[in-house]
Write a protein that holds these residues in place. Structure first.
Motif, PDB file in Angstrom:
ATOM      1  N   ALA A 426       0.829  -1.205   0.000  1.00 31.97           N
ATOM      2  CA  ALA A 426       0.000   0.000   0.000  1.00 31.97           C
ATOM      3  C   ALA A 426       0.865   1.258   0.000  1.00 31.97           C
ATOM      4  CB  ALA A 426      -0.929  -0.004   1.207  1.00 31.97           C
ATOM      5  N   LEU A 427       1.947   1.253   0.784  1.00 29.98           N
ATOM      6  CA  LEU A 427       2.841   2.407   0.819  1.00 29.98           C
ATOM      7  C   LEU A 427       3.506   2.627  -0.535  1.00 29.98           C
ATOM      8  CD1 LEU A 427       4.584   1.940   4.304  1.00 29.98           C
ATOM      9  CD2 LEU A 427       2.876   3.661   3.683  1.00 29.98           C
ATOM     10  N   ALA A 428       3.939   1.534  -1.161  1.00 28.68           N
ATOM     11  CA  ALA A 428       4.605   1.656  -2.451  1.00 28.68           C
ATOM     12  C   ALA A 428       3.641   2.108  -3.537  1.00 28.68           C
ATOM     13  CB  ALA A 428       5.244   0.321  -2.837  1.00 28.68           C
ATOM     14  N   LEU A 429       2.424   1.576  -3.526  1.00 22.12           N
ATOM     15  CA  LEU A 429       1.447   1.926  -4.558  1.00 22.12           C
ATOM     16  C   LEU A 429       0.946   3.358  -4.400  1.00 22.12           C
ATOM     17  CD1 LEU A 429      -0.620  -1.380  -4.699  1.00 22.12           C
ATOM     18  CD2 LEU A 429       0.905  -0.498  -6.465  1.00 22.12           C
ATOM     19  N   ARG A 430       1.021   3.895  -3.191  1.00 26.99           N
ATOM     20  CA  ARG A 430       0.542   5.266  -2.962  1.00 26.99           C
ATOM     21  C   ARG A 430       1.659   6.288  -3.150  1.00 26.99           C
ATOM     22  NH1 ARG A 430      -2.917   5.784   2.476  1.00 26.99           N
ATOM     23  NH2 ARG A 430      -2.906   7.919   1.703  1.00 26.99           N
ATOM     24  N   ASP A 431       2.861   5.821  -3.472  1.00 24.52           N
ATOM     25  CA  ASP A 431       3.980   6.739  -3.636  1.00 24.52           C
ATOM     26  C   ASP A 431       3.733   7.670  -4.835  1.00 24.52           C
ATOM     27  OD1 ASP A 431       6.419   7.849  -3.114  1.00 24.52           O
ATOM     28  OD2 ASP A 431       7.503   6.476  -4.428  1.00 24.52           O
ATOM     29  N   ARG A 432       3.839   8.969  -4.616  1.00 24.35           N
ATOM     30  CA  ARG A 432       3.598   9.918  -5.697  1.00 24.35           C
ATOM     31  C   ARG A 432       4.516  11.129  -5.505  1.00 24.35           C
ATOM     32  NH1 ARG A 432      -0.819   9.933  -2.273  1.00 24.35           N
ATOM     33  NH2 ARG A 432      -1.282  11.925  -1.214  1.00 24.35           N
ATOM     34  N   PRO A 433       4.919  11.759  -6.600  1.00 27.83           N
ATOM     35  CA  PRO A 433       5.844  12.893  -6.487  1.00 27.83           C
ATOM     36  C   PRO A 433       5.177  14.097  -5.849  1.00 27.83           C
ATOM     37  CG  PRO A 433       5.056  12.662  -8.736  1.00 27.83           C
ATOM     38  CD  PRO A 433       4.560  11.454  -7.987  1.00 27.83           C
ATOM     39  N   ARG A 434       5.970  14.895  -5.144  1.00 29.43           N
ATOM     40  CA  ARG A 434       5.475  16.126  -4.538  1.00 29.43           C
ATOM     41  C   ARG A 434       5.843  17.298  -5.432  1.00 29.43           C
ATOM     42  NH1 ARG A 434       6.751  17.052   1.644  1.00 29.43           N
ATOM     43  NH2 ARG A 434       5.006  15.610   1.772  1.00 29.43           N
ATOM     44  N   ARG A 435       4.886  18.176  -5.680  1.00 27.30           N
ATOM     45  CA  ARG A 435       5.087  19.275  -6.620  1.00 27.30           C
ATOM     46  C   ARG A 435       5.840  20.453  -6.002  1.00 27.30           C
ATOM     47  NH1 ARG A 435       1.972  18.108 -11.024  1.00 27.30           N
ATOM     48  NH2 ARG A 435       0.277  16.619 -10.693  1.00 27.30           N
ATOM     49  N   PHE A 436       5.949  20.475  -4.690  1.00 25.05           N
ATOM     50  CA  PHE A 436       6.679  21.574  -4.052  1.00 25.05           C
ATOM     51  C   PHE A 436       7.222  21.072  -2.722  1.00 25.05           C
ATOM     52  CE2 PHE A 436       2.372  21.687  -2.499  1.00 25.05           C
ATOM     53  CZ  PHE A 436       2.515  21.916  -1.139  1.00 25.05           C
ATOM     54  N   GLU A 437       8.178  21.781  -2.158  1.00 23.46           N
ATOM     55  CA  GLU A 437       8.764  21.461  -0.863  1.00 23.46           C
ATOM     56  C   GLU A 437       8.651  22.662   0.058  1.00 23.46           C
ATOM     57  OE1 GLU A 437       9.798  18.878   0.550  1.00 23.46           O
ATOM     58  OE2 GLU A 437       9.999  17.414  -1.097  1.00 23.46           O
ATOM     59  N   LEU A 438       8.391  22.405   1.329  1.00 20.66           N
ATOM     60  CA  LEU A 438       8.335  23.463   2.332  1.00 20.66           C
ATOM     61  C   LEU A 438       9.739  23.777   2.836  1.00 20.66           C
ATOM     62  CD1 LEU A 438       5.258  22.188   4.347  1.00 20.66           C
ATOM     63  CD2 LEU A 438       5.278  23.959   2.573  1.00 20.66           C
ATOM     64  N   ALA A 439       9.849  24.856   3.573  1.00 19.58           N
ATOM     65  CA  ALA A 439      11.142  25.235   4.140  1.00 19.58           C
ATOM     66  C   ALA A 439      11.636  24.143   5.073  1.00 19.58           C
ATOM     67  CB  ALA A 439      11.016  26.566   4.881  1.00 19.58           C
ATOM     68  N   GLU A 440      12.939  23.889   5.023  1.00 21.80           N
ATOM     69  CA  GLU A 440      13.536  22.828   5.831  1.00 21.80           C
ATOM     70  C   GLU A 440      13.628  23.241   7.290  1.00 21.80           C
ATOM     71  OE1 GLU A 440      17.937  21.549   5.855  1.00 21.80           O
ATOM     72  OE2 GLU A 440      16.983  20.195   4.397  1.00 21.80           O
ATOM     73  N   VAL A 441      13.360  22.276   8.192  1.00 20.80           N
ATOM     74  CA  VAL A 441      13.474  22.516   9.621  1.00 20.80           C
ATOM     75  C   VAL A 441      14.227  21.370  10.268  1.00 20.80           C
ATOM     76  CG1 VAL A 441      11.282  21.369  10.132  1.00 20.80           C
ATOM     77  CG2 VAL A 441      12.182  23.066  11.735  1.00 20.80           C
ATOM     78  N   ARG A 442      15.000  21.687  11.309  1.00 23.99           N
ATOM     79  CA  ARG A 442      15.803  20.666  11.971  1.00 23.99           C
ATOM     80  C   ARG A 442      15.598  20.743  13.483  1.00 23.99           C
ATOM     81  NH1 ARG A 442      21.642  19.703   9.034  1.00 23.99           N
ATOM     82  NH2 ARG A 442      20.844  19.442   6.904  1.00 23.99           N
ATOM     83  N   PRO A 443      14.590  20.025  14.009  1.00 26.67           N
ATOM     84  CA  PRO A 443      14.403  19.965  15.470  1.00 26.67           C
ATOM     85  C   PRO A 443      15.604  19.299  16.137  1.00 26.67           C
ATOM     86  CG  PRO A 443      12.475  19.147  14.281  1.00 26.67           C
ATOM     87  CD  PRO A 443      13.567  19.265  13.286  1.00 26.67           C
ATOM     88  N   ILE A 444      15.760  19.573  17.421  1.00 24.42           N
ATOM     89  CA  ILE A 444      16.855  18.949  18.168  1.00 24.42           C
ATOM     90  C   ILE A 444      16.560  17.459  18.338  1.00 24.42           C
ATOM     91  CG2 ILE A 444      18.081  18.913  20.360  1.00 24.42           C
ATOM     92  CD1 ILE A 444      17.423  21.858  20.675  1.00 24.42           C
ATOM     93  N   VAL A 445      17.529  16.630  17.987  1.00 24.13           N
ATOM     94  CA  VAL A 445      17.388  15.180  18.088  1.00 24.13           C
ATOM     95  C   VAL A 445      18.364  14.668  19.127  1.00 24.13           C
ATOM     96  CG1 VAL A 445      17.579  12.986  16.888  1.00 24.13           C
ATOM     97  CG2 VAL A 445      16.644  14.987  15.697  1.00 24.13           C
ATOM     98  N   GLY A 446      17.915  13.791  20.012  1.00 23.13           N
ATOM     99  CA  GLY A 446      18.775  13.201  20.998  1.00 23.13           C
ATOM    100  C   GLY A 446      18.909  14.023  22.271  1.00 23.13           C
TER     101      GLY A 446
END
Length: 446
Positions: A426-446
């Motif tokens: 289901a995940l593979a069959l629903r895979d579709r390209p995104r026409r735009f990207e939002l601004a990148e964000v990097r939350p603190i990890v760890g």
């Protein structure tokens, strides 16, 4: 968008409904008086649990298979196991074919370069291939087991034929059902029985796509794909590591390996290391093992076997992919490379999704079972993983669980068997390209 989502879900829904219907039919047949050795109807919960365990090729049991069920009941269980094994291998292979054909042109050309072929072939080729592969392996294994039981033990030819065929089907389909009261402990020192069944479990856990490529490789038609390399390589690594750890851990345990001679210890250690991949049979008392051995077996059960195989778990390819993702992140590399190829970001997300959802299911199931019983956490978690990963190994507490817990474990086996396959497709069959990207964000990890 709505139609795309609907078409992606349709194959998964069809698979789930198909297996549910088989479970219902098996449950009805096992409740019949003729299915019981005493000629009395089996209660609905026990019949449902057994049918689900057979169709989902798990092997957990709430009653003694040899004592409770009549010959008719055993034939029903065997038929459900065979249907479940063939169904899983066929449907998983067909879903893989469907996914490959739904990919974009660039991805399909890349896949062709990788496998040197157009894919698994048409539906008829896949179905016939799975049936021929399964029946061939089962025939060879049954022949060896029947011969050994007839010539080396006090079995008539009819008894040897009955047991040999049953355990051949059970082992190749990674089903975990046995016709002996104490599993295969009576054969712990017999390499003909143990090695034959162990290699049958390994073969069933590799998957039809791997055997298809291996056959082409033997004919000199193509090199191994990354999928086959990952499946075979990770399988060998886990087998060696599991064998070494379990054998060393149990070497002096008088209740398991300690009472046997060194050759038997090595044989039993290898057999025990093979079974957590989804085999479910046992030649040692699981409940008597050390805690560290149970922990390692739990990890091996959770990983399972190959994709489009009779084995359960998150699959060895998923485990290997996550290992490569972690390695790339530790090295600070911007992309993940596997054996000379760049790993698609969608594949990484699918592997992470399947792994984390499976872990969450195990934790939730363990918490629910703890609330229903007074058993220790170690035993309950082992049983939960065995059900979710459709392995069939047990510390012995399953028959003593209340009916509500048996219903819950039936649901766990059903989800554990069909969940990873349907979710991945289901995940593979629903895979579709995104026409735009939002601004990148990097939350603190760890």
């Amino acid at each position: 968008m709505r139609s795309a989502i609907s078409s992606a879900r349709r194959p998964a829904v069809t698979v789930v409904l198909g297996f549910a219907v088989v479970v219902v039919i098996g449950t009805v047949l096992l409740t019949l008086p003729i299915a019981s050795a005493r000629g009395q109807p089996t209660d609905l919960v026990r019949a449902l649990f057994t049918a689900t365990s057979a169709v989902c090729i798990t092997g957990l049991a709430v009653v003694d298979t040899a004592q409770h069920w009549s010959l008719f009941g055993e034939i029903v269980i065997l038929a459900l196991v065979q249907a479940g094994g063939l169904g899983i291998m066929t449907l998983a292979s067909l879903l893989g074919l469907l996914v490959s054909r739904r990919l974009g042109l660039r991805m399909r050309l890349s896949a062709q370069r990788e496998t040197k072929s157009a894919g698994l072939g048409d539906v008829r080729t896949v179905v016939l291939g799975v049936v021929v592969l399964s029946l061939t392996f089962e025939f060879v294994v049954a022949t060896i087991l029947v011969t050994r039981l007839f010539t080396g033990y006090d079995h008539s030819f009819g008894e040897a034929l009955h047991s040999g065929v049953f355990h051949a089907v059970s082992s190749f389909n990674n089903a975990g059902f046995a016709l002996f009261d104490d599993g295969l402990t009576a054969f712990v020192s017999d390499p003909w029985i143990c090695l034959t069944i162990a290699f049958s479990v390994i073969a069933g856990g590799l998957g039809f796509p791997v055997f298809l490529e291996l056959g082409r490789r033997l004919r000199g038609k193509q090199a191994w794909s990354v999928h086959t390399k990952l499946t075979v390589g990770t399988t060998l690594l886990l087998l060696v590591a599991g064998f070494a750890f379990i054998t060393i851990s149990e070497w002096s345990n008088e209740d398991t390996l300690g009472a046997h001679a060194p050759p038997t210890k090595l044989l039993a250690g290898f057999f025990t290391a093979v079974m957590p991949r989804s085999g479910g049979l046992h030649a040692l008392d699981i409940d008597a093992m050390n805690s560290e051995s149970l922990l390692v077996q739990s990890a091996l059960m959770l990983i399972g076997g190959g994709s489009a195989s009779t084995a359960g778990g998150i699959k060895v390819t998923t485990f290997a992919i996550l290992a490569f993702v972690i390695l790339a992140e530790i090295r600070g590399e911007p992309s993940v490379h596997v054996m000379g190829r760049k790993l698609a970001a969608s594949t990484q997300r699918q592997a992470l999704t399947i792994a984390l959802l499976t872990v969450a299911l195990v934790i939730g199931a363990t918490a629910a079972l703890l609330s229903m019983t007074d058993f220790a956490l170690e035993a309950v978690m082992f049983e939960s993983i065995s059900a979710v990963a459709t392995v069939g190994l047990s510390t012995g507490i399953t028959p003593d669980l209340p009916p509500a817990a048996h219903v819950l474990m039936s649901v766990l086996m059903f989800i554990g068997r069909l969940g990873p396959i349907t979710l991945a497709s289901a995940l593979a069959l629903r895979d579709r390209p995104r026409r735009f990207e939002l601004a990148e964000v990097r939350p603190i990890v760890g």
